[in-house]
Design a protein around this motif. Sequence first.
Motif, mmCIF file in Angstrom:
data_model
loop_
_atom_site.group_PDB
_atom_site.id
_atom_site.type_symbol
_atom_site.label_atom_id
_atom_site.label_comp_id
_atom_site.label_asym_id
_atom_site.label_seq_id
_atom_site.Cartn_x
_atom_site.Cartn_y
_atom_site.Cartn_z
ATOM 1 N N VAL A 295 0.751 -1.441 -0.451
ATOM 2 C CA VAL A 295 0.152 -0.200 -0.025
ATOM 3 C C VAL A 295 0.796 1.384 0.186
ATOM 4 N N GLY A 296 1.103 2.256 -0.993
ATOM 5 C CA GLY A 296 1.470 3.122 -1.035
ATOM 6 C C GLY A 296 1.237 4.169 -0.016
ATOM 7 N N ASP A 297 2.533 5.629 -0.437
ATOM 8 C CA ASP A 297 2.414 6.660 0.558
ATOM 9 C C ASP A 297 2.165 7.292 -0.491
ATOM 10 N N LEU A 298 0.775 7.721 -0.449
ATOM 11 C CA LEU A 298 -0.009 8.944 -0.939
ATOM 12 C C LEU A 298 1.089 10.267 -1.668
ATOM 13 N N GLU A 299 1.540 10.701 -0.005
ATOM 14 C CA GLU A 299 1.991 11.521 0.148
ATOM 15 C C GLU A 299 3.284 12.143 -0.472
ATOM 16 N N ALA A 300 3.641 10.687 0.409
ATOM 17 C CA ALA A 300 5.681 10.457 -0.042
ATOM 18 C C ALA A 300 5.602 10.782 -1.363
ATOM 19 N N ASP A 301 4.592 9.715 -2.423
ATOM 20 C CA ASP A 301 4.707 9.881 -3.764
ATOM 21 C C ASP A 301 4.104 10.698 -4.083
#
Length: 717
Positions: A295-301
């Motif tokens: 599950v990606g980090d959509l703030e960091a990415d």
Amino acid sequence: MNYDTRLTWLVSCAGLLMACTGNIDSISLAHQSGQAEPSNGDSSNNSNSNSNSDSTSGTSTDPSGTAAEPTGGAGSGGTSASTPAPAAVATDGVKVDLTKLRSSSVVSFSLPVAKGRLASASTVQVLAGGARLNAKVKELLTHYDASGKSAGVAALQIQFPAASMPGSTLSVEVRWQGGKADSAGLVPYAQVSAAAAAATKTTVRTITSSGGQHRLTESAPATKVLFTGREPNVLTNFPDGYLAATDVLGKQVTAVQLERAGTSGSRFLSDNFKGFGLSSIYADGYSYHSDPTSVGDLEADYSAWLYDRCATYLTAYSHFGDARFAQFGFKSCAYFADRIGLTGTALGIFSGKASPDMKYSHSRGLYAYYALTGDEKARSAGVAIADMWLNDATFVAPYRAGHLRGPDKLWTERLLAASLEGLLYGYRFTGKTDYLIAFEEIVDTAYKHITGSASDLASLNPGATFPPQNCFIHSGLQQSEATAGDPWCSPWMSELVVDSLLSYQALTGDTRVDEIFIRLGRFLRDVGTAYFTTDPVNDTFMKPTTCDDPSAGTERRRLVPLYGAGLNASGARVNKGEWTDFEHCADASALSAAALRALKRTGQYDKRPTGPFKSEGESILQLHHELLSCAERTFQEETRPKRNPSSWTSQELAAGASNPAAFILSNKIGFPSHMQEPTRKLSWWFNTSIQQFKMLDEVGIRITALRPGAVQPAGCK
């Protein structure tokens, strides 16, 4: 056996790439090493990397700037007399269903309105159960004509006391006429919405054994927050086709309409939009693996926000009517809008990326989001983006004046598309003619860029010696990809102009838009594509060097749009393709669709025999079939059904019983079932390509079956 990383079974299944894989999770094309993102240039977010970061360049703010288908007939893939069922364009109003997400003193909802339906918000009346509500009504957006004058209401915001909605749902009828509404006392969006986290569930799985049976067991799920945005207190559900017919998101149809329309050959775009869309919002129907890569980090990415993630989810909502896309989309749009600078050097710039990068400044989604919610921040962000482009001295100003900035200065089709979009939607937000004038001046130069003579190109790009070639020709140095002597045109970056040019054409009737798309279609056909088997092949669409063999399985050829291509000073084709160019077949198909629409609109479809085809239209139609076929195979390769924990049998799990954690992670059990690495892939795949259904329907072209492989070299069976 590791089901998630092994090669697809090398079998032939009636020529369909993955027809025999069953439930086995597989990958048919092993991603090759060495495909890192470029270190500089606007191309920093190209598809050819699975990295979740991009380079810090790619902005023009730096002053240094260092065999033919027949037409007609079932299954022809050509024109068809049938048309989709009419969209739900209400001539006298619309009925919507409201769902309460949380309590509020005021019920507030917004809705786009198709052009020509409503002249003034003051005549609107709102009813529930046949009784008129004490509703306030405000005109959020206006349809403008080409002179900046009002052409009617484009979006409404409606509010009434919460006492009129005592339950969790309410059906409301909005009638365009018969009321005496006013907007006095409407409360701002902040008071009728709430901060809301976009989140999903993760878990830790293991393999347990009992009585000779093996199964997956899970720990109690934990919540993982992806980012925090904002959503309205009340969700609005529209009749199928209503949003699509308003054109608030461009040329849209719905999945339901496609089922009636005889588009079986291309409907896989819609089906995969749903599957990949749900995986992207982590709604596959199971809790996800707790590993950080699941599950990606959509703030960091920050790169996830490229290609207008906001517009993608609202398009999915319009297309499917699925409230999950609405809620995730509203949060995404609010998150994005909140990070657009409103003053100074940050004006119009997305702060989610530390270094200023103008290609992240998307406004199409913000426009639709404002129409659907009334969030004032969206309008402010959209106007800021328009002002940024209007005042830009590094890309827009020189191009408005008729030339590129310099032989060593960044110029890409993506920046062209972003500037056009920002100005066009700035005009749609405000009716300020300065934006439209700037847009038209850019189109003036773009038209000369793509249709002009050698002397025109010499004036437009001094120092370059590339011949005219039906694309926005510039150098590899200006693309930040190669040298000043390398010609460069990007097919997939060029498709990013489709929405704004079509919207502009609808507004002004400018016939040059059709010619631009016809020229870009010719470039795709003649220069900008090549075939791919297990590796790229240096040939062209109409002069293949490899036979099309439906029995070749994973090695069956496919036509791909090249990362970059062009004709050099001597007229020779320079191929700057890359191994993963097949990742852009879906988005490039929007360009071939736009070319087909333009050929039909201008009466040129059946003219000019081209190669083995009896007309130019049939040559572009076959090109479209090839790109769609490639896109379908790419989606199949990125779909991993064995990531769904429920797909595993006891016998399969037995192999991991001795080391469950390693086995589960190795096979990515509990990861999203539709791969999107990098995360921005969802938007570049579907944001424009989904508009092709409406584009082609407008001119009577229906893809009833895909038929790749019509062009063969001599000696093929």
